[in-house]
Write a protein that holds these residues in place. Structure first.
Motif, short mmCIF file in Angstrom:
data_model
loop_
_atom_site.label_atom_id
_atom_site.label_comp_id
_atom_site.label_asym_id
_atom_site.label_seq_id
_atom_site.Cartn_x
_atom_site.Cartn_y
_atom_site.Cartn_z
N UNK A 431 0.71 -1.27 0.01
CA UNK A 431 -0.05 0.22 0.01
C UNK A 431 1.02 1.28 0.00
N UNK A 432 1.87 1.12 0.54
CA UNK A 432 2.74 2.51 0.63
C UNK A 432 3.43 2.35 -0.75
N UNK A 433 4.15 1.40 -1.21
CA UNK A 433 4.97 1.31 -2.31
C UNK A 433 4.02 1.74 -3.71
N UNK A 434 2.86 1.14 -3.71
CA UNK A 434 2.04 1.77 -4.78
C UNK A 434 1.64 3.08 -4.95
N UNK A 435 1.25 3.79 -3.38
CA UNK A 435 1.10 4.96 -3.36
C UNK A 435 2.32 5.69 -3.83
N UNK A 436 3.51 5.17 -3.37
CA UNK A 436 4.79 5.98 -3.97
C UNK A 436 4.89 6.08 -5.36
N UNK A 437 4.46 4.87 -6.18
CA UNK A 437 4.53 4.67 -7.50
C UNK A 437 3.40 5.69 -8.46
#
Length: 464
Positions: A431-437
């Motif tokens: 959820x954090x990595x997707x938001x960062x992408x």
């Protein structure tokens, strides 16, 4: 007690009377420059200028009487700095009037030493002047000394030993402190036998001595002897019919028990101290402090039934501190943090996060935006958010904490590196990595802008 002959002393006094007018001019600085008290000359001159001079100039004896009386007035009105200045003048005047080696000079040094210790908490200055007083006294009065003189000497020695004992305790010189207090204890008995002090004064002094000895023995790890001294104080206070003074004794007993890891045994003396404090001032700071101590004691005892009692005392302490000091005071915020740790240990995470979030703006106002207190609070909140599965929010909170720690401690500090590892771990969560992408895609320049920039740099526009 005199260390020089009476005729010589009389001659000396006559000389000083005749030369007093001269000494009040600029030459007074030169006369007192050799005296071993730093700042004595300036203080003495300032007091001479401040006092309204009578028509006929006052003699040194009259000045000494006036400064002595005024010093006591300053004590009564709690003007302690002014009191100490007058006591410094009394030392100089006593030396002038009575000469070196006189009992009056020793008494003046002792009064100044006691003032430094009691009113300012300056043990080094107190030791210095009590040592001077001790040097002025012989080890014991001569056999020809009258009973009255012997009482005066013993009273002076008692004050010397009490002052040196208290100063040594503040400086953690425990052996010296115990030795001086035991000497004082012996002198109290002798003074009482000579009629120098009343029974009530004797017991008051014994309370003071036993209180100090209990603290000495506690720091030396002699808990049983320390408790014995505390119990002796309680017995004396009961005879004196002063139960209100027992509050500090009960607190000392609780500290002794807690130092030995006996938190359960600390509860009883703390409860008694709490009752005394509330009877004297229901919303006072003493009651708030003891309620906080009770809360910590109950929270330490590994019994679930005590959790409700601990919460009660935490809340009582916080109410009193907020009322007396305000919600933004450092003491109030520290007690609140202790309460939050208790909530965390008892599984009340939501209440914990609620209080800590509310305290953030107060901590920023009190300690500053870039303070360890704010960073620690963010770290605690982020930790709870992690345990509750709020990964996105935990990443945001821990990143804020990391930014502050980098400024406070630098990137290589162990605290900063530990937080950095936590932020890196959270950043790998889907959820954090997707938001960062998604954020990277939004900030990426359009393809046409990249191609145009490439052509202007001289690159080949054909893309195979």
């Amino acid at each position: 007690m005199h260390c020089q002959s009476q005729p010589a002393a009389a001659t000396l006094r006559s000389y000083y009377k005749l030369s007093w007018a001269f000494l009040q001019t600029r030459s007074i600085s030169k006369y007192f420059s050799g005296y071993a008290h730093k700042g004595l000359t300036s203080v003495f001159q300032r007091g001479t200028d401040d006092m309204q001079k009578p028509t006929s100039m006052m003699t040194p004896e009259e000045k000494l009487t006036q400064y002595d009386s005024r010093a006591q007035t300053f004590v009564d009105t709690q003007q302690f700095d002014a009191c100490i200045e007058d006591l410094v003048r009394c030392v100089a005047l006593s030396r002038l009037v009575y000469g070196d080696g006189h009992l009056k000079l020793a008494q003046a040094h002792v009064r100044l030493a006691k003032a430094y210790l009691q009113f300012k908490g300056w043990p080094m200055q107190a030791l210095e002047h009590s040592a001077r007083a001790s040097d002025l006294l012989s080890l014991g009065p001569p056999s020809s000394t009258s009973q009255e003189d012997r009482v005066h000497v013993l009273t002076c020695l008692l004050d010397i030993y009490l002052t040196q004992g208290g100063s040594s305790l503040l400086l953690a010189n425990l052996e010296e402190s115990a030795s001086n207090h035991l000497k004082a204890e012996r002198i109290v008995g002798e003074l009482h036998q000579l009629g120098g002090i009343s029974e009530e004064q004797k017991m008051k002094t014994e309370v003071e001595i036993s209180t100090s000895l209990s603290r000495v023995y506690q720091q030396q790890g002699q808990s049983e002897e320390a408790l014995r001294q505390c119990n002796r104080c309680l017995e004396l206070l009961e005879v004196l019919e002063r139960p209100g003074q027992a509050c500090s004794i009960y607190q000392d007993m609780a500290s002794i028990e807690q130092a030995q890891g006996r938190a359960d045994k600390a509860i009883e003396p703390l409860s008694k101290a709490h009752a005394i404090a509330l009877s004297q001032s229901p919303r006072g700071l003493d009651g708030a402090h003891i309620a906080h101590c009770l809360a910590l004691a109950y929270s330490t005892v590994a019994e679930p039934l005590h959790n409700e009692t601990a919460a009660h005392y935490f809340e009582e302490s916080l109410r009193a501190y907020r009322s007396s000091l305000g919600p933004q005071d450092a003491v109030t915020l520290n007690v609140q943090d202790d309460y939050c740790h208790f909530l965390l240990l008892t599984g009340q995470q939501e209440r914990f996060v609620e209080i800590q979030r509310e305290s953030l703006h107060l901590k920023r106002e009190t300690f500053g935006d870039l303070s360890p207190e704010v960073a620690d609070t963010l770290q605690l909140i982020g930790g709870v958010e992690m345990t509750q599965g709020q990964v996105k929010q935990a990443h945001v909170t821990m990143t804020k904490c990391l930014d502050i720690q980098c400024i406070l401690y630098g990137p290589q500090h162990k605290k900063t590196r530990a937080t950095q590892n936590t932020v890196d771990m959270l950043a790998q969560a889907p959820e954090v990595a997707g938001k960062q992408r998604d954020r990277n895609l939004k900030t990426r320049p359009p393809f046409c802008a990249v191609l145009s920039s490439y052509r202007r740099a001289g690159g080949n526009g054909n893309i195979s």
